[in-house]
Each structure stands twice: as structure tokens, then as C-alpha cells.
Design an enzyme around this catalytic site. Structure first.
Site, PDB file in Angstrom:
ATOM      1  N   SER A 202       0.835  -1.204   0.000  1.00  0.00           N
ATOM      2  CA  SER A 202       0.000   0.000   0.000  1.00  0.00           C
ATOM      3  C   SER A 202       0.865   1.248   0.000  1.00  0.00           C
ATOM      4  O   SER A 202       1.955   1.271   0.586  1.00  0.00           O
ATOM      5  CB  SER A 202      -0.904   0.035   1.241  1.00  0.00           C
ATOM      6  OG  SER A 202      -1.742  -1.090   1.304  1.00  0.00           O
ATOM      7  N   HIS A 210       0.529   8.085   9.095  1.00  0.00           N
ATOM      8  CA  HIS A 210      -0.572   7.816   8.167  1.00  0.00           C
ATOM      9  C   HIS A 210      -1.747   7.190   8.927  1.00  0.00           C
ATOM     10  O   HIS A 210      -1.535   6.350   9.821  1.00  0.00           O
ATOM     11  CB  HIS A 210      -0.105   6.864   7.062  1.00  0.00           C
ATOM     12  CG  HIS A 210      -1.063   6.762   5.919  1.00  0.00           C
ATOM     13  ND1 HIS A 210      -2.219   6.012   5.987  1.00  0.00           N
ATOM     14  CD2 HIS A 210      -1.056   7.314   4.676  1.00  0.00           C
ATOM     15  CE1 HIS A 210      -2.871   6.101   4.840  1.00  0.00           C
ATOM     16  NE2 HIS A 210      -2.189   6.898   4.033  1.00  0.00           N
ATOM     17  N   LYS A 224       4.257  -3.714   6.728  1.00  0.00           N
ATOM     18  CA  LYS A 224       4.299  -3.959   5.283  1.00  0.00           C
ATOM     19  C   LYS A 224       5.630  -3.486   4.697  1.00  0.00           C
ATOM     20  O   LYS A 224       6.251  -4.169   3.869  1.00  0.00           O
ATOM     21  CB  LYS A 224       3.132  -3.245   4.587  1.00  0.00           C
ATOM     22  CG  LYS A 224       1.771  -3.902   4.755  1.00  0.00           C
ATOM     23  CD  LYS A 224       0.713  -3.130   3.995  1.00  0.00           C
ATOM     24  CE  LYS A 224      -0.664  -3.776   4.137  1.00  0.00           C
ATOM     25  NZ  LYS A 224      -0.744  -5.076   3.429  1.00  0.00           N
TER      26      LYS A 224
END
Length: 322
Positions: A202, A210, A224
Site C-alpha cells: 500500500s 498515516h 508492510k
């Protein structure tokens, strides 16, 4: 009396061979064991049919056979094949059976049945390395589409305003799924000699603040990003695709945009159809321009720009390795 074939006597050009045999057909089948290991796959066909003569009452035919290299379909494992984007990637690979042999890895029997219940769909938990090993044996490439999925806390009433709260199931936090689970997949693929890994992540990973990181206070983008770095350092040819906001819309009708370092998040083009992400995954498996690259991916709104069809040119725009 059985016909016999004597191999090999080279002719010019160098990729042709001459065989003399008693045959009654211009086509000759040759056992695989009789072909030197250094030879490409051969499709044998008589290219000369008029060089015939009698010998001891038998018809003898001089046959020139050419070495025609054939391209074998790539065997590709899609993990997370039961997810909304994973299903599309798996289906695209299945539809292109002349180019790919599709395998899937899902978490549950229900997910397997949802995508057809084929024998090549494995059930396994990516948090368990031993569950991944059978699925990766003999594959050429791996497409990773696994991700931790947050659950909404019960009791949220949208009529009262406010925002819903989310949580992750015990043992299914991003650290376990997006980091350890993806690391396990990369390790298993490397051990199996996989030639390429496509990893879908992403956008937003450059910003620790974020909003996605606040979901369940689990820092999903952090984990991630850690898995992406691990892949980039693995030595395996890779393509990292950091998708924008995913939409359940038709693919192939928008102009796709690539970027780096979350620059696209500062624009109005921050979303992309799942079907377009899936197509980029499939194209990445076929193009050298996609290897050893990381890219942000979004699209222009439908009806603006020109729908992307030249994926070689799309990947050529990307210069970042991470």
C-alpha cells in the site's frame, strides 16, 4: 520389424539434425531420453520428403528435423487468492493457460471453494512456514497478496456520528501477517528456487503518522514496509507494487500512473481499481522492465487520459528499486 532411429548427425544450419529411419510417416517421435540434455525441446517434423530410396526391400526416408525451442507456461502461486484482489489475479492467470499454470494459497476451505476448489489451490496459514512449503514446490513465480484485515468493533451506530473503531484478531495483527507471514513466504520461495516475486502493498508507508497505522494501533504500513525491504534485500528478482485506495470497479479503462515515495498521495489521483492492480501483477511476471523495481500505483479518473495498454512502457518509467 520395428523402425530404428540413429541420432544425432549435425547438418547445417547448426540447429538441425539428420536422422535416417524406416518410417511410414513424415513425422517422427523421438523418446526424450534420446535427446542430449543440452538440446532444447524438439518438435520433430520431416522437412524433406522426396529423398526416398529402397534398401533391402524397405522404404528408407531421409528426415531433417529442426530444433524448435518451446516456451513452457510459468507456474505461478498466488497467496491470498481468496481475497478480493487475489481472486482477480488468480482468475486472470487461469484464463491465460497458454502462458501460466495458476496455483492458489488460501486460509480456509471456504475460500478454496469460493475460487473454484481446484486441486492446485492449497490451504495453509502463512504464519506457519511448514504450511507454505508444499504450495511453492515447483513454481516459477510468487504473487503475494496477503494482508492483515481489521474488524469493526460491534456497537457502532453511524446515525450517531463519530468514527467506527477497529481491532485485529489475536494472532492476526499486521506484525504476524504482513511481516512474519510475508517473510515466511519469501523464505520458502527462495528455498524453492523461485525466479520472481511480485508483492502488493500500500502507498503511505513513508509517513509513520498515516491514518492506516492508527487502525487498531497496529502500524500496518510499518510492517508492510519491513516485508518489502526484506524482499528487496533477498536477491530474488522482485516487483513491489504499492497500490493506492482500492476500488471494486472495472479494469482496463483508465490511464495508470506510477510514482515513488508516496508522491501520488499529494495529488487528486490516489485510487485504483483492483482489476487494474491485478493486471499489473500479471504483466510484471512477463516483462524484464518490471524486475528489481518498486512503484506506487494509481490511475486517472475514468474518461480522462488514455487507457493503459503498453505495460512495458509503464514499467520503464519506474527507476526506483525501493
Amino acid at each position: 520389424m520395428a523402425a530404428t532411429t540413429t541420432f544425432f548427425r549435425p547438418l547445417l544450419p547448426s540447429n538441425s539434425y539428420k536422422s535416417r529411419a524406416v518410417v511410414d510417416s513424415p513425422f517422427v517421435s523421438v523418446p526424450r531420453s534420446s535427446i542430449p540434455s543440452s538440446s532444447p525441446s524438439l518438435q520433430l517434423r520431416s522437412l524433406v520428403s522426396d529423398d526416398r530410396r529402397k534398401s533391402n526391400g524397405k522404404l528408407r526416408v531421409s528426415v531433417i528435423v529442426s530444433a524448435a525451442a518451446t516456451t513452457e507456461p510459468l507456474t505461478v502461486l498466488v497467496t491470498g487468492a481468496g481475497g478480493r484482489t487475489g481472486q482477480i489475479v488468480y482468475k486472470k492467470l487461469k484464463e491465460r493457460s497458454d502462458e501460466f499454470v495458476a496455483r492458489g494459497l488460501v486460509r480456509t476451505k471456504e475460500s478454496k471453494e469460493k475460487i473454484g476448489g481446484e486441486d492446485e489451490v492449497f490451504i495453509g496459514d502463512i504464519r506457519d512456514p511448514s504450511a507454505i512449503a508444499p504450495a511453492v514446490q515447483g513454481i516459477d513465480a510468487l504473487v503475494i497478496l496477503t494482508s492483515a484485515v481489521p474488524q469493526m468493533k460491534p456497537g457502532f451506530d453511524p446515525s450517531k456520528g463519530g468514527r467506527p473503531e477497529f481491532y485485529f484478531d489475536e494472532g492476526a495483527y499486521p506484525e504476524q501477517v504482513d511481516w512474519i507471514g510475508q517473510k515466511n513466504q519469501i523464505d520458502a520461495a527462495k528455498a524453492a528456487g523461485v525466479k520472481q516475486i511480485v508483492l502488493v502493498g500500500s502507498m503511505g508507508g513513508t509517513n509513520i503518522n498515516h491514518p492506516l497505522n492508527s487502525i487498531g494501533n497496529a502500524n500496518i504500513l510499518v510492517w508492510k514496509r519491513k516485508a518489502e525491504q526484506y524482499l528487496a534485500d533477498s536477491g530474488i528478482p522482485y516487483t513491489i507494487i504499492r497500490a493506492g485506495g482500492l476500488q471494486d470497479k472495472e479494469g482496463g479503462i483508465r490511464e495508470l500512473l506510477v510514482g515513488k515515495d508516496d508522491e501520488l498521495l499529494e495529488t487528486e489521483t490516489r485510487t485504483i481499481a483492483r482489476a487494474d492492480v491485478a493486471e499489473v501483477c500479471v504483466q510484471a511476471l512477463q516483462l524484464e522492465e518490471a524486475k528489481f523495481k518498486a512503484l506506487d500505483l494509481a490511475s486517472k479518473p475514468e474518461g480522462t487520459g488514455t487507457p493503459t495498454t503498453d505495460f512495458k512502457a509503464l514499467f520503464a518509467q519506474v527507476t526506483t528499486r525501493f
